[in-house]
Design a protein around this motif. Structure first.
Motif, PDB file in Angstrom:
ATOM      1  N   UNK A  55       0.834  -1.207   0.000  1.00  0.00           N
ATOM      2  CA  UNK A  55       0.000   0.000   0.000  1.00  0.00           C
ATOM      3  C   UNK A  55       0.868   1.256   0.000  1.00  0.00           C
ATOM      4  N   UNK A  56       1.955   1.238   0.739  1.00  0.00           N
ATOM      5  CA  UNK A  56       2.830   2.419   0.795  1.00  0.00           C
ATOM      6  C   UNK A  56       3.445   2.711  -0.574  1.00  0.00           C
ATOM      7  N   UNK A  57       3.728   1.654  -1.332  1.00  0.00           N
ATOM      8  CA  UNK A  57       4.268   1.872  -2.681  1.00  0.00           C
ATOM      9  C   UNK A  57       3.158   2.411  -3.605  1.00  0.00           C
ATOM     10  N   UNK A  58       1.975   1.824  -3.476  1.00  0.00           N
ATOM     11  CA  UNK A  58       0.879   2.252  -4.366  1.00  0.00           C
ATOM     12  C   UNK A  58       0.430   3.682  -4.076  1.00  0.00           C
TER      13      UNK A  58
ATOM     14  N   UNK B  86       0.670   0.737 -11.486  1.00  0.00           N
ATOM     15  CA  UNK B  86      -0.121   1.867 -11.963  1.00  0.00           C
ATOM     16  C   UNK B  86      -1.370   1.975 -11.108  1.00  0.00           C
ATOM     17  N   UNK B  87      -1.699   3.211 -10.737  1.00  0.00           N
ATOM     18  CA  UNK B  87      -2.903   3.463  -9.960  1.00  0.00           C
ATOM     19  C   UNK B  87      -3.704   4.541 -10.690  1.00  0.00           C
TER      20      UNK B  87
ATOM     21  N   UNK C 248       6.931   7.144 -11.854  1.00  0.00           N
ATOM     22  CA  UNK C 248       7.245   8.259 -12.752  1.00  0.00           C
ATOM     23  C   UNK C 248       6.178   9.362 -12.735  1.00  0.00           C
ATOM     24  N   UNK C 249       4.971   9.051 -12.248  1.00  0.00           N
ATOM     25  CA  UNK C 249       3.918  10.083 -12.223  1.00  0.00           C
ATOM     26  C   UNK C 249       3.250  10.192 -10.845  1.00  0.00           C
ATOM     27  N   UNK C 250       4.066  10.343  -9.802  1.00  0.00           N
ATOM     28  CA  UNK C 250       3.476  10.318  -8.453  1.00  0.00           C
ATOM     29  C   UNK C 250       2.444  11.421  -8.218  1.00  0.00           C
ATOM     30  N   UNK C 251       2.654  12.593  -8.831  1.00  0.00           N
ATOM     31  CA  UNK C 251       1.718  13.703  -8.580  1.00  0.00           C
ATOM     32  C   UNK C 251       0.328  13.383  -9.109  1.00  0.00           C
ATOM     33  N   UNK C 252       0.290  12.766 -10.292  1.00  0.00           N
ATOM     34  CA  UNK C 252      -1.002  12.399 -10.874  1.00  0.00           C
ATOM     35  C   UNK C 252      -1.693  11.361 -10.000  1.00  0.00           C
ATOM     36  N   UNK C 253      -0.909  10.424  -9.493  1.00  0.00           N
ATOM     37  CA  UNK C 253      -1.479   9.387  -8.628  1.00  0.00           C
ATOM     38  C   UNK C 253      -2.061  10.019  -7.368  1.00  0.00           C
TER      39      UNK C 253
ATOM     40  N   UNK D 251       0.816  11.690   1.066  1.00  0.00           N
ATOM     41  CA  UNK D 251      -0.019  11.009   0.076  1.00  0.00           C
ATOM     42  C   UNK D 251      -0.974  11.983  -0.625  1.00  0.00           C
ATOM     43  N   UNK D 252      -0.924  13.260  -0.274  1.00  0.00           N
ATOM     44  CA  UNK D 252      -1.714  14.278  -0.966  1.00  0.00           C
ATOM     45  C   UNK D 252      -0.807  14.993  -1.973  1.00  0.00           C
TER      46      UNK D 252
END
Lengths: 323, 256
Positions: free
Chosen positions: A47-50, A62-63, A70-75, B95-96
């Motif tokens: 969960x911490x990775x996702x 991918x979430x 590569x796209x943590x902000x979008x996630x 996480x935000x």
């Protein structure tokens, strides 16, 4: 489309501890999916990775359609995260907690105020809204946690051990919430070490053990794989467990035997018919039986078959004799 | 824009938490007053040492104690972040989409505001005891600016340590290791004229001494050239510390 896709995810901590040894699964949009396993199995790490909090050592995830590395902000924009350790700021009130959370998701003004009021009502926190969270009960704090995860209407909600440490009453309230959220079309990934919780709430689940997924499917599929019944036997003389195991294994109607400590689990086609024969065999060999029980396969047995050791809800599974 | 807004929201959260601890507020007001009274009495006679170069010790001490309070307060700013880590608040925030820089900037701003309030109280008490800001209002502002820049730098440093070490004991030990030596390697409580040569040399590279020099030059209304240099150095140092702290989130993410 799949809301979560996980491919061969691995995580090794500095110092060489492998928390994940290659985990793959996918969660469909709008589905409730559970990761079931004991503490230390790798659920929280997954969960911490996702949720982009932790970086994987290898693998892909991918979430909501975006890559977590590569796209943590979008996630982050699309997920809600309710951690195992409550993330509530206890010095602030429920309303302040919710408001800040909304502000960080760039909500503001009347829309934010309306959403906060709505969630306070929905989670029965309206009366306590302007009290510091320090004064909340465990169940209230947990509800506030979930409300905070929902303030921005996420596409995917992660609930890490949502009912751990709650009393039975608060737990059933939380279950009701989860079911209601599921009806609203939200994708839900929850982790739990309660077999019953996964059975009750999840449409599909994966059993995690030692950083791997050992079984996955719907609860019924998983139980259906184990045909017949399970007979569990405990001997009066615990030192002779191995002897009994060999005897049971030799029986025609026994499909498999598992030993966990001093308890033996025999998988049989028809329980009621098999029990007298099994007991007779043991008695003939001079082995006194202290306890015998017959059960339909439960998730516990699924777990047992998949991992080779019995399920312990608290703490690590005991080192167990493998087949 | 988002960085500034996030910083503001996070700052409001911290300042609200502080205001809800009246005992903490009272202590942080009384403490600097005690410093002025205690040091003012204890070291009263050093002004009579030939070459000290100041007529009244309170006059000499006021800007120095302002800096000392900034240093002592901000150095432990990382403890608040550690509490957030322990309570799961930091993970929830991470996480935000919140700007990582704002998570640090909010704390730095919080430390800086405390520093300015305390410096104001110190100058007020010193004024009552006879100290006079010969630099006028710009001089007083120079004290506030140098104190808050130093506070910002040490808050950044302390938060970086908290993220990397993630242990209270380590943060406390590391900051104790830095705070007292850097105090004594500066002209905070002892005139530069009376320092041994090697300390005077070392103090040139000490950010605490930059802050003390800028504050005192401003307070005394001296020529601004050295003060400007010190303020520029301090601002650079604060930026580096803030940047390091923000980068430490990457380390935190790998380790968790």
């Amino acid at each position: 489309m799949d809301a979560i896709e996980v491919e061969d995810l691995r995580k090794t901590y500095t110092g060489g501890v492998a928390a994940l040894r290659g985990i793959s699964f996918s969660v469909r949009s709008g589905e409730v999916f559970a990761l079931l396993g004991p503490n230390g199995a790798g659920k929280s790490t997954t969960v911490r990775i996702l949720t982009t909090l932790s970086a994987p050592t290898a693998g892909r995830a991918r979430v909501a359609g975006f890559d977590v590395v590569s796209q943590p902000r979008e996630v982050r924009r699309r997920i809600g995260y309710v951690a195992q350790a409550s993330g509530v700021d206890v010095t602030a009130t429920g309303r302040e907690n919710l408001t800040l959370q909304g502000q960080l998701f760039r909500l503001s003004g009347a829309r934010l105020r309306g959403r906060v009021d709505e969630l306070l009502d929905l989670f029965q926190l309206a009366a306590a809204a302007d009290r510091p969270a320090l004064t909340y009960s465990g169940g209230m704090r947990r509800r506030l946690d979930v409300a905070m995860g929902l303030v921005h209407r996420p596409e995917v909600l992660f609930l890490d051990e949502p009912t751990t440490g709650l009393d039975p009453e608060s737990r059933s309230v939380m279950w009701k919430e989860v079911r209601r959220l599921a009806q609203g079309g939200l994708t839900l990934l929850l982790t739990t070490h309660y077999l019953e919780e996964a059975d009750q709430l999840a449409q599909r689940l994966a059993i995690v053990d030692g950083g791997r997924i050992v079984a996955a499917g719907t609860p019924d599929e998983l139980k259906g794989r184990l045909r017949g019944d399970v007979v569990s036997v405990e001997l009066a003389d615990r030192s002779r467990t191995a002897e009994a195991e060999a005897l049971l294994r030799g029986q025609e109607e026994v499909a498999g035997v598992m030993v966990d400590g001093t308890r033996l689990y025999a998988q049989v086609g028809h329980g009621a018919r098999a029990v007298p024969a099994l007991l007779g065999t043991l008695e003939k060999a001079g082995l006194d039986v202290a306890q015998v029980a017959l059960s339909r396969p439960s998730l516990e047995d699924v777990y047992l078959t998949a991992t080779g050791h019995a399920y312990r809800e608290e703490g690590e599974p005991a080192a167990a004799a493998r087949r | 824009m988002e960085f500034l807004r996030d910083t503001w929201h996070l700052f409001v959260r911290l300042i609200r938490a502080t205001m809800r601890m009246p005992v903490f507020v009272i202590i942080s007001i009384v403490q600097p007053v005690l410093w002025v009274l205690l040091f003012g009495q204890l070291f009263k006679s050093v002004t009579t040492i030939p070459g000290f170069g100041a007529s009244s010790y309170v006059q000499f001490l006021a800007p120095g104690i302002s800096i000392m309070t900034a240093l002592f307060g901000a150095a432990y700013s990382g403890m608040g972040l550690l509490a957030d880590i322990d309570r799961g608040v930091l993970d929830r925030l991470l996480a935000t989409p919140v700007s990582r820089g704002a998570l640090i900037a909010g704390r730095i701003l919080h430390a800086a505001v405390q520093v300015v309030v305390q410096a104001g109280i110190i100058l007020l008490v010193a004024f009552i005891l006879g100290a006079r800001p010969h630099g006028g209002l710009p001089g007083v502002l120079a004290v506030f600016l140098s104190a808050s820049l130093l506070g910002a730098a040490f808050a950044g440093f302390s938060n970086a340590l908290a993220l990397i070490a993630r242990r209270q004991e380590l943060v406390i030990a590391a900051m104790n290791f830095v705070v007292l030596p850097s105090t004594f390697l500066s002209s905070m409580i002892m005139s530069r004229n009376l320092m041994p040569g090697w300390i005077r040399g070392a103090s040139r590279f000490n950010p605490v001494n930059w802050a003390v020099t800028a504050a005192r030059d401003g307070f005394e209304g001296r020529a601004p050239s050295e003060m400007m240099l010190c303020l520029a150095l301090l601002a650079g140092f604060a930026l580096i510390c803030g940047f390091l702290a923000t980068r430490s989130f990457g380390r935190y993410r790998k380790a968790m």
